[in-house]
Design an enzyme around this catalytic site. Sequence first.
Site, mmCIF file in Angstrom:
data_model
loop_
_atom_site.group_PDB
_atom_site.id
_atom_site.type_symbol
_atom_site.label_atom_id
_atom_site.label_comp_id
_atom_site.label_asym_id
_atom_site.label_seq_id
_atom_site.Cartn_x
_atom_site.Cartn_y
_atom_site.Cartn_z
ATOM 1 N N ARG A 229 -30.907 -1.700 0.349
ATOM 2 C CA ARG A 229 -29.921 -1.935 -0.708
ATOM 3 C C ARG A 229 -28.767 -2.811 -0.219
ATOM 4 N NH1 ARG A 229 -25.308 0.993 -1.592
ATOM 5 N NH2 ARG A 229 -24.333 0.398 -3.541
ATOM 6 N N ASP B 298 0.869 -1.188 0.000
ATOM 7 C CA ASP B 298 0.000 0.000 0.000
ATOM 8 C C ASP B 298 0.898 1.227 0.000
ATOM 9 O OD1 ASP B 298 -2.156 1.929 0.479
ATOM 10 O OD2 ASP B 298 -3.314 0.197 1.110
ATOM 11 N N GLY C 161 -5.951 -2.577 -4.732
ATOM 12 C CA GLY C 161 -5.395 -1.217 -4.773
ATOM 13 C C GLY C 161 -6.129 -0.314 -5.749
ATOM 14 N N GLY C 162 -6.065 0.988 -5.486
ATOM 15 C CA GLY C 162 -6.724 1.971 -6.357
ATOM 16 C C GLY C 162 -7.765 2.756 -5.580
ATOM 17 N N SER D 191 -11.374 3.670 -4.323
ATOM 18 C CA SER D 191 -12.505 2.773 -4.070
ATOM 19 C C SER D 191 -13.844 3.500 -3.947
ATOM 20 C CB SER D 191 -12.250 1.946 -2.808
ATOM 21 O OG SER D 191 -12.156 2.800 -1.701
ATOM 22 N N TYR E 247 -16.172 6.379 -10.988
ATOM 23 C CA TYR E 247 -15.512 5.262 -10.303
ATOM 24 C C TYR E 247 -16.021 3.925 -10.864
ATOM 25 C CZ TYR E 247 -15.390 1.778 -6.539
ATOM 26 O OH TYR E 247 -15.278 0.613 -5.826
ATOM 27 N N ASN F 94 -19.869 -3.299 -7.603
ATOM 28 C CA ASN F 94 -21.266 -3.265 -8.069
ATOM 29 C C ASN F 94 -21.567 -1.961 -8.817
ATOM 30 O OD1 ASN F 94 -23.135 -1.495 -5.952
ATOM 31 N ND2 ASN F 94 -21.291 -2.298 -4.988
ATOM 32 N N ASP G 79 3.563 2.929 -4.500
ATOM 33 C CA ASP G 79 2.557 3.759 -5.153
ATOM 34 C C ASP G 79 2.304 3.137 -6.523
ATOM 35 O OD1 ASP G 79 1.181 5.590 -6.633
ATOM 36 O OD2 ASP G 79 2.524 7.286 -6.235
#
Length: 277
Positions: A172, A32, A70-71, A73, A134, A110, A49
Amino acid sequence: MRRVLLTGAGGGIGRRMRQTLAGAYPILRVSDMVDLGPAGDGEEVTLADLTGKEDIERVVVGVDGIIHLGGLSVENAWDDILRTNIDGAYRFYEAAYNAGVKRIVFASSNHAIGFYPRGQILDGSERPRADCRYGLSKVFGEALSQYFADNYGLGVLSIRIGYCFEKAETQRTLGSWISIGDLTQLCRIGLEVQDLHHEIVYGMSDNSRTWWDNKTAKRLGYQPKDSSDVWAAEVDSSGVPEPGDAVGLAVQGGPFASEGYQGDPSRVAVQGAKSNT
Ligand code: 15L
Protein backbone atom coordinates in the site's frame (compact mmCIF):
# COMPACT_ATOMS: atom_id res chain seq x y z
CA MET A 1 4.85 35.47 -1.12
CA ARG A 2 6.67 37.45 1.53
CA ARG A 3 5.49 35.86 4.76
CA VAL A 4 4.38 32.21 4.70
CA LEU A 5 2.78 30.49 7.68
CA LEU A 6 3.43 26.80 8.32
CA THR A 7 0.90 25.41 10.82
CA GLY A 8 1.47 22.09 12.54
CA ALA A 9 5.21 22.82 12.36
CA GLY A 10 5.87 20.56 15.33
CA GLY A 11 4.30 17.46 13.73
CA GLY A 12 5.94 14.62 11.81
CA ILE A 13 5.73 16.37 8.43
CA GLY A 14 5.91 19.90 9.84
CA ARG A 15 9.27 19.41 11.55
CA ARG A 16 10.88 18.25 8.32
CA MET A 17 9.14 20.82 6.14
CA ARG A 18 10.37 23.60 8.39
CA GLN A 19 13.84 22.56 7.22
CA THR A 20 13.03 22.07 3.54
CA LEU A 21 11.30 25.48 3.44
CA ALA A 22 14.20 27.29 5.11
CA GLY A 23 15.20 30.25 2.94
CA ALA A 24 12.39 29.69 0.42
CA TYR A 25 10.50 32.83 1.49
CA PRO A 26 11.68 36.05 3.17
CA ILE A 27 9.80 35.11 6.35
CA LEU A 28 8.60 31.69 7.44
CA ARG A 29 6.25 31.83 10.41
CA VAL A 30 5.98 28.45 12.11
CA SER A 31 3.19 27.66 14.55
CA ASP A 32 2.11 24.79 16.75
CA MET A 33 0.75 24.07 20.23
CA VAL A 34 4.02 22.42 21.18
CA ASP A 35 7.35 24.13 21.78
CA LEU A 36 9.10 24.73 18.47
CA GLY A 37 12.42 25.88 19.88
CA PRO A 38 14.13 29.11 18.92
CA ALA A 39 13.52 30.90 15.62
CA GLY A 40 16.09 30.26 12.91
CA ASP A 41 17.20 32.78 10.27
CA GLY A 42 14.17 34.29 8.55
CA GLU A 43 11.76 32.57 10.95
CA GLU A 44 9.04 33.69 13.32
CA VAL A 45 7.93 31.19 15.93
CA THR A 46 4.38 31.33 17.28
CA LEU A 47 2.80 29.15 19.93
CA ALA A 48 -0.89 28.81 18.98
CA ASP A 49 -3.87 26.58 19.64
CA LEU A 50 -5.83 26.67 16.40
CA THR A 51 -9.10 25.86 18.11
CA GLY A 52 -9.01 29.21 19.95
CA LYS A 53 -10.32 32.37 18.27
CA GLU A 54 -7.63 34.70 19.62
CA ASP A 55 -4.78 32.41 18.66
CA ILE A 56 -6.20 31.85 15.19
CA GLU A 57 -6.61 35.57 14.56
CA ARG A 58 -3.13 36.35 15.87
CA VAL A 59 -1.31 33.70 13.87
CA VAL A 60 -2.61 34.77 10.43
CA VAL A 61 -1.83 38.50 10.76
CA GLY A 62 0.43 39.79 7.98
CA VAL A 63 0.59 36.44 6.20
CA ASP A 64 0.43 36.07 2.38
CA GLY A 65 0.14 32.30 2.12
CA ILE A 66 -0.37 29.33 4.42
CA ILE A 67 0.64 25.69 4.40
CA HIS A 68 -1.98 24.31 6.75
CA LEU A 69 -0.74 21.08 8.29
CA GLY A 70 -2.26 21.83 11.70
CA GLY A 71 -5.00 19.65 13.19
CA LEU A 72 -5.44 15.99 14.02
CA SER A 73 -3.59 13.76 11.61
CA VAL A 74 -5.01 10.36 12.52
CA GLU A 75 -8.31 8.90 13.76
CA ASN A 76 -9.71 10.36 16.98
CA ALA A 77 -12.96 10.53 18.91
CA TRP A 78 -15.67 12.44 17.08
CA ASP A 79 -15.79 15.36 19.54
CA ASP A 80 -12.09 16.03 19.01
CA ILE A 81 -12.33 15.70 15.23
CA LEU A 82 -15.29 18.08 15.24
CA ARG A 83 -13.59 20.70 17.42
CA THR A 84 -10.21 20.60 15.71
CA ASN A 85 -10.51 19.52 12.07
CA ILE A 86 -14.01 20.77 11.32
CA ASP A 87 -14.97 23.75 13.49
CA GLY A 88 -11.32 24.77 13.87
CA ALA A 89 -10.70 24.53 10.13
CA TYR A 90 -13.70 26.70 9.29
CA ARG A 91 -12.66 29.38 11.77
CA PHE A 92 -9.10 29.22 10.54
CA TYR A 93 -10.11 29.81 6.89
CA GLU A 94 -12.43 32.61 7.92
CA ALA A 95 -9.71 34.38 9.93
CA ALA A 96 -7.17 33.85 7.14
CA TYR A 97 -9.49 35.37 4.57
CA ASN A 98 -10.33 38.31 6.86
CA ALA A 99 -6.60 38.92 7.37
CA GLY A 100 -6.07 39.17 3.60
CA VAL A 101 -4.39 35.79 3.01
CA LYS A 102 -4.42 34.92 -0.70
CA ARG A 103 -3.40 31.27 -0.78
CA ILE A 104 -3.83 28.18 1.37
CA VAL A 105 -2.30 24.78 0.84
CA PHE A 106 -4.56 22.35 2.65
CA ALA A 107 -3.11 19.12 3.99
CA SER A 108 -5.87 16.74 2.99
CA SER A 109 -5.30 13.01 3.17
CA ASN A 110 -5.71 9.84 1.15
CA HIS A 111 -8.23 8.87 3.84
CA ALA A 112 -10.73 11.21 2.15
CA ILE A 113 -10.90 8.50 -0.55
CA GLY A 114 -9.70 5.53 1.53
CA PHE A 115 -12.81 3.42 1.00
CA TYR A 116 -12.26 3.05 -2.75
CA PRO A 117 -11.15 -0.45 -3.63
CA ARG A 118 -7.48 -1.05 -4.31
CA GLY A 119 -6.78 -1.11 -8.01
CA GLN A 120 -9.30 1.56 -8.92
CA ILE A 121 -7.48 4.48 -10.50
CA LEU A 122 -8.36 7.85 -8.96
CA ASP A 123 -7.41 11.28 -10.27
CA GLY A 124 -8.97 13.69 -7.76
CA SER A 125 -12.18 14.23 -9.71
CA GLU A 126 -13.96 11.29 -8.03
CA ARG A 127 -16.42 11.62 -5.16
CA PRO A 128 -14.88 11.32 -1.72
CA ARG A 129 -15.23 8.01 0.15
CA ALA A 130 -13.84 8.49 3.63
CA ASP A 131 -12.61 5.44 5.51
CA CYS A 132 -12.80 6.90 9.06
CA ARG A 133 -13.90 10.01 10.92
CA TYR A 134 -10.50 11.57 10.36
CA GLY A 135 -10.91 10.98 6.61
CA LEU A 136 -14.37 12.51 6.82
CA SER A 137 -12.88 15.68 8.31
CA LYS A 138 -10.52 15.85 5.34
CA VAL A 139 -13.52 15.62 2.99
CA PHE A 140 -14.91 18.58 4.90
CA GLY A 141 -11.61 20.44 4.51
CA GLU A 142 -11.68 19.93 0.76
CA ALA A 143 -15.28 21.19 0.60
CA LEU A 144 -14.30 24.13 2.81
CA SER A 145 -11.48 24.93 0.40
CA GLN A 146 -13.86 24.85 -2.57
CA TYR A 147 -16.30 27.06 -0.68
CA PHE A 148 -13.69 29.70 0.13
CA ALA A 149 -12.38 29.60 -3.45
CA ASP A 150 -15.86 29.98 -4.96
CA ASN A 151 -17.31 32.48 -2.50
CA TYR A 152 -14.28 34.53 -1.48
CA GLY A 153 -11.69 34.07 -4.22
CA LEU A 154 -9.11 32.33 -2.03
CA GLY A 155 -6.69 30.18 -4.06
CA VAL A 156 -6.40 26.72 -2.50
CA LEU A 157 -4.51 23.55 -3.28
CA SER A 158 -5.80 20.49 -1.43
CA ILE A 159 -3.16 17.78 -1.31
CA ARG A 160 -4.39 14.27 -0.51
CA ILE A 161 -1.17 13.32 1.22
CA GLY A 162 -0.17 9.68 1.05
CA TYR A 163 2.55 8.15 3.21
CA CYS A 164 5.17 10.76 4.05
CA PHE A 165 7.72 8.78 6.04
CA GLU A 166 11.32 7.84 5.38
CA LYS A 167 10.55 4.80 3.21
CA ALA A 168 7.72 2.63 1.88
CA GLU A 169 7.29 -0.61 3.83
CA THR A 170 4.14 -2.25 2.42
CA GLN A 171 2.42 -2.75 -0.93
CA ARG A 172 0.00 0.00 0.00
CA THR A 173 2.67 2.51 0.90
CA LEU A 174 4.66 1.72 -2.25
CA GLY A 175 1.72 3.36 -4.01
CA SER A 176 1.16 6.25 -1.64
CA TRP A 177 4.69 7.19 -0.54
CA ILE A 178 5.90 10.76 -0.92
CA SER A 179 9.27 12.19 0.04
CA ILE A 180 9.42 15.37 2.07
CA GLY A 181 11.21 17.02 -0.85
CA ASP A 182 8.42 16.21 -3.29
CA LEU A 183 5.76 17.27 -0.79
CA THR A 184 7.57 20.56 -0.29
CA GLN A 185 7.64 21.06 -4.05
CA LEU A 186 3.86 20.47 -4.24
CA CYS A 187 3.21 22.89 -1.38
CA ARG A 188 5.31 25.57 -3.06
CA ILE A 189 3.34 25.07 -6.29
CA GLY A 190 0.17 25.65 -4.28
CA LEU A 191 1.55 28.93 -2.96
CA GLU A 192 3.18 30.18 -6.14
CA VAL A 193 1.40 28.89 -9.26
CA GLN A 194 -0.52 31.52 -11.24
CA ASP A 195 -4.33 31.57 -11.31
CA LEU A 196 -5.20 28.94 -8.75
CA HIS A 197 -8.86 28.52 -7.81
CA HIS A 198 -9.17 25.18 -6.00
CA GLU A 199 -7.53 21.97 -7.14
CA ILE A 200 -7.26 18.54 -5.54
CA VAL A 201 -4.03 16.62 -6.15
CA TYR A 202 -2.41 13.49 -4.76
CA GLY A 203 0.55 13.82 -2.45
CA MET A 204 2.68 11.06 -3.96
CA SER A 205 6.15 10.77 -5.44
CA ASP A 206 6.89 9.28 -8.87
CA ASN A 207 5.80 5.76 -7.83
CA SER A 208 5.22 3.14 -10.55
CA ARG A 209 2.85 0.96 -8.49
CA THR A 210 0.06 3.31 -7.59
CA TRP A 211 -3.71 3.70 -7.76
CA TRP A 212 -3.50 7.42 -8.37
CA ASP A 213 -3.22 9.35 -11.61
CA ASN A 214 -1.69 12.66 -10.57
CA LYS A 215 -2.38 14.50 -13.81
CA THR A 216 -3.71 17.65 -12.13
CA ALA A 217 -0.51 18.03 -10.11
CA LYS A 218 1.54 17.56 -13.29
CA ARG A 219 -0.55 20.17 -15.11
CA LEU A 220 0.28 22.60 -12.31
CA GLY A 221 4.00 21.94 -12.85
CA TYR A 222 4.76 19.15 -10.35
CA GLN A 223 7.86 17.14 -11.27
CA PRO A 224 8.49 14.62 -8.50
CA LYS A 225 12.16 13.77 -7.98
CA ASP A 226 11.78 10.66 -5.83
CA SER A 227 10.11 7.26 -6.20
CA SER A 228 9.14 4.36 -3.93
CA ASP A 229 10.33 2.00 -6.70
CA VAL A 230 13.69 1.70 -4.92
CA TRP A 231 12.01 -0.35 -2.15
CA ALA A 232 9.70 -2.45 -4.35
CA ALA A 233 11.90 -5.57 -4.39
CA GLU A 234 12.54 -5.31 -0.65
CA VAL A 235 8.81 -5.03 0.09
CA ASP A 236 7.96 -7.93 -2.28
CA SER A 237 10.39 -10.27 -0.57
CA SER A 238 9.98 -9.11 3.03
CA GLY A 239 7.00 -11.37 3.84
CA VAL A 240 5.91 -8.94 6.56
CA PRO A 241 2.09 -8.92 6.61
CA GLU A 242 0.41 -5.60 5.98
CA PRO A 243 -1.54 -4.30 8.99
CA GLY A 244 -5.33 -4.29 8.82
CA ASP A 245 -8.31 -6.64 8.57
CA ALA A 246 -9.98 -7.96 5.39
CA VAL A 247 -11.76 -4.66 4.73
CA GLY A 248 -8.56 -2.69 5.22
CA LEU A 249 -6.66 -4.99 2.88
CA ALA A 250 -9.33 -4.56 0.20
CA VAL A 251 -9.47 -0.76 0.22
CA GLN A 252 -6.96 2.00 -0.38
CA GLY A 253 -7.06 3.33 3.19
CA GLY A 254 -5.62 0.12 4.67
CA PRO A 255 -5.50 0.07 8.48
CA PHE A 256 -7.49 3.29 8.77
CA ALA A 257 -10.47 1.39 7.32
CA SER A 258 -10.01 -1.62 9.56
CA GLU A 259 -12.15 -2.60 12.50
CA GLY A 260 -10.90 -1.40 15.86
CA TYR A 261 -8.46 1.02 14.30
CA GLN A 262 -6.60 2.62 17.21
CA GLY A 263 -8.78 0.55 19.54
CA ASP A 264 -11.41 3.26 19.56
CA PRO A 265 -14.53 1.77 21.23
CA SER A 266 -16.93 4.30 19.73
CA ARG A 267 -15.98 2.93 16.32
CA VAL A 268 -17.82 -0.31 17.04
CA ALA A 269 -21.19 1.40 16.79
CA VAL A 270 -20.80 1.96 13.07
CA GLN A 271 -18.81 -1.16 12.34
CA GLY A 272 -21.72 -3.04 10.83
CA ALA A 273 -21.72 -0.69 7.90
CA LYS A 274 -18.13 -1.39 7.02
CA SER A 275 -18.57 -4.40 4.82
CA ASN A 276 -19.39 -3.16 1.34
CA THR A 277 -16.18 -2.57 -0.48
C1 15L B 1 -2.48 9.93 7.05
O1 15L B 1 -3.37 10.72 6.74
C2 15L B 1 -1.75 10.09 8.32
O2 15L B 1 -1.68 11.44 8.74
C3 15L B 1 -0.38 9.49 8.29
O3 15L B 1 0.07 9.35 9.62
C4 15L B 1 -0.28 8.14 7.55
O4 15L B 1 -0.63 7.12 8.36
C5 15L B 1 -1.03 8.19 6.22
O5 15L B 1 -2.28 8.84 6.29
C6 15L B 1 -1.28 6.81 5.57
O6 15L B 1 -2.21 6.69 4.80
O7 15L B 1 -0.53 5.88 5.83
